[in-house]
Design an enzyme around this catalytic site. Sequence first.
Site, PDB file in Angstrom:
ATOM      1  CG  HIS A 362      -1.920  -0.991   1.254  1.00  0.00           C
ATOM      2  ND1 HIS A 362      -2.847  -1.116   2.242  1.00  0.00           N
ATOM      3  CD2 HIS A 362      -2.186  -1.960   0.378  1.00  0.00           C
ATOM      4  CE1 HIS A 362      -3.634  -2.125   1.966  1.00  0.00           C
ATOM      5  NE2 HIS A 362      -3.245  -2.659   0.839  1.00  0.00           N
ATOM      6  CB  CYS A 674      -0.214   1.171 -20.769  1.00  0.00           C
ATOM      7  SG  CYS A 674      -0.728  -0.529 -20.560  1.00  0.00           S
TER       8      CYS A 674
HETATM    9  C1  PEP Z   1       2.076  -4.250 -17.881  1.00  0.00           C
HETATM   10  O1  PEP Z   1       2.059  -5.433 -17.597  1.00  0.00           O
HETATM   11  O2  PEP Z   1       2.896  -3.733 -18.656  1.00  0.00           O
HETATM   12  C2  PEP Z   1       1.079  -3.332 -17.290  1.00  0.00           C
HETATM   13  C3  PEP Z   1       0.980  -2.081 -17.677  1.00  0.00           C
HETATM   14  O3  PEP Z   1       0.284  -3.809 -16.310  1.00  0.00           O
HETATM   15  P1  PEP Z   1       0.753  -3.976 -14.785  1.00  0.00           P
HETATM   16  O4  PEP Z   1       2.119  -3.355 -14.651  1.00  0.00           O
HETATM   17  O5  PEP Z   1      -0.271  -3.311 -13.960  1.00  0.00           O
HETATM   18  O6  PEP Z   1       0.787  -5.469 -14.646  1.00  0.00           O
END
Ligand code: PEP
Length: 757
Positions: A362, A674
């Site tokens: 957290h 992303c």
């Molecule tokens: C990823 O896997 O690149 C992603 C953006 O998701 P997370 O980091 O939340 O798993």
Amino acid sequence: MLDTLRRIVQDINATRDLSEALNLIVAEVKAAIHTDVCSVYMTDIGRDEHVLMATDGLRPGAVGKVRLKLGQGLVGLAATRAESVNVDNAPAHPAFRYIAATGEAPFHGFIGVPIIRRRKVLGVLVAQQREQRKYTADEESFLVTLAAQLAGCITQAEIRQGLDRLDSDVLSGTLFLGGVASARGIAIGEAVVVFPVAALERVPDKDIDDPDAEASRFRQAVASELAELQRLSERMRLLLAPGDRALFDAYALLLSSDSLVDGTLERIRAGNWAPGALRATVLEYANIFTEMDDPYLRERAADILDLGQRLLDRLREGQVTNRQYPDDTILMGEEISVSQLLDVPTGKLKGLVSVRGTDTSHVALLARGLGIPAVFGIGNLPPGRLNGREVVVDGYTVRVCIQPGPTLRQEYLKLIAEEAELSRDLQQLRDLPAETSDGHCLELQANSGLFADIAAARDSGVQGVGLYRSELHFFLRDRFPGEEEQATLYTRVLRIMDPRPVVLRTLDIGGDKPLPYFPIREQNPYLGWRGIRISLDQPDLFKTQLRAMLRAGTVYPNLSILFPMISTVGELSEALALLHQAQKELEEDGIEARIPQVGIMVEVPAAVYQIDKLIRMVDFASIGSNDLTQYLMAVDRNNDRVAKLYDSLHPVVLAAIHHVVGQVRAAGRTVSVCGEMAGDPAGALLLMAMGVDSLSMNLGSLLKIKWLIRSVRYDEAQALLTEVADFDSATAIRARVNGFLEQHGLGGLLRVGKWGH
Ligand code: PEP
Ligand code: MG
């Protein structure tokens, strides 16, 4: 042998410094394998030498004096080969070197076992025998096992030794400690150590004469704690959604419950002083919870202990005085709680260091949301000894530096100043497009998950939120939020960004992100019940979330929905069917919701190779390079042992992403990235060259990447991509791309080593 081994390791762990540990090892090994001599040589990298650091059997005066050039003698042979050397007649061996100072002329039997940690030979453990002796396979494997254990112990001993050295002030050394996770940024300040763990448990009983006065002292402490919780909850209000304050409400509830307060008062009336009465009552209740079968209720024991500790602190203060924090507080502790973090007045908290904790704790999420540099998972750090010391938190290299020397301190101050200057300069780019000098445009969006950072995102001119990690809200609560609560939350998120698009990702828990109230125990969590797999198996939870998202979309149309961890066409069909079902259910309730833009995350190799089919079922794809790299390279993204193998610039990862981008664009859909790669300058440049439509990243990287894009030509970036696609390693690709960035005057972006996390 196994028992002896265990005992030796235990004994070593109990020692206070490296030389004590080494002396103990040589004595114990000598006895265990009945040999005449046991010694440890350590590698002195700076001087390219093997140094005799401890011995039982050679002349004690030789310690620290006997030095062999790197690779010299049988010791050197074991070190360079990084494997054991076991010979019955050492002087007859061609590599043998005679060193008079050791007094080792009469020894014949020799075994040297390298001490290796993370591919580095730290030293050599040596046993010798006067007579000719070939050490048995059992003895050899005993020494090999011990050397492997030792490698870990030596670094721990070194840390402790480093601290002793700082304490003695004889040498002004600097101590670096590495962590496993971080929040980016650099901070320098004064360590404030919080949470004397188990202090409550150590409070003694004490007889008192005036129980009434003691009872009123306790009541006062309870009242001021309640007021304080109210204050904290208010402060949270500015940062988090109402539901995220559940922790504080739970504490307030515990305080108003009769059992905890009345139990303590009863003990006070029986003649115990308030701290002792509190300890007895709190431990009694915590034990009841610890023994419960329900894992959620078991976890509540920690809350009771935390609350007990807070009350104890209040009793000690005697009155409501808030702790004083220096203006440049670096909060340090075994484990820092959310309330401790928020206790520090805004503006005074510069950094965080925690012995425990990972990326998804957290407090890590909160630190990142608030833009506070932090390092987590520093094993072996004795926080109690660090209070008041100057500390550097380097969230880029995931290191903490304790008491930096003047030169290093200067360097860090320079970096902080440069960072500040860079971000001031970059502010000018706020409202300019991310457009290359030859006119290629792409969208830059922010990754988010908390209110604090989403508002900041809006204010820094991003074009949208490319990834809203909805699970972060689920982490900050102590139960699954209901439809109403989620709908309010998503509406607020959409309203803040309106009219800019927001991509809400459905719950992505599991893997390294188990919810505290929904424990999943698996041998192989990353390959297990994760992301969409959980959602499809728990359609009640999934539909609740989808309905809440669709409801928010009826008020603000800037909504898109993203499904994480899709690995088959079947999964996507099911997810889409549930989305339509959620829409139908809302319709039955009289709510007209439209189906928004829907996308899939491409983060599993199976999705890469079926992207042509998957993409036709949705509107867009978002490439999760964090997981995609982890699954393509078979490297756990949170395991620092294999961290060297984890690089999204690996040619295989680049090829996979390039393939996805090509297929998605050919299908006339949009594609974004992303993962952290989008905020890494080298990664962003190559992704742009591949033709992605948008990049979504942590807000802190956004303007830097915009600067990068505006400083290069698209055709040059494409030529660079073609050139490096043929390279065979991530290191080579990174070196070439970074060289390109330097040539374009973008060296300032490369100053920091690690852009991940
Ligand atoms: C990823 O896997 O690149 C992603 C953006 O998701 P997370 O980091 O939340 O798993
Ligand atoms: Mg992911």
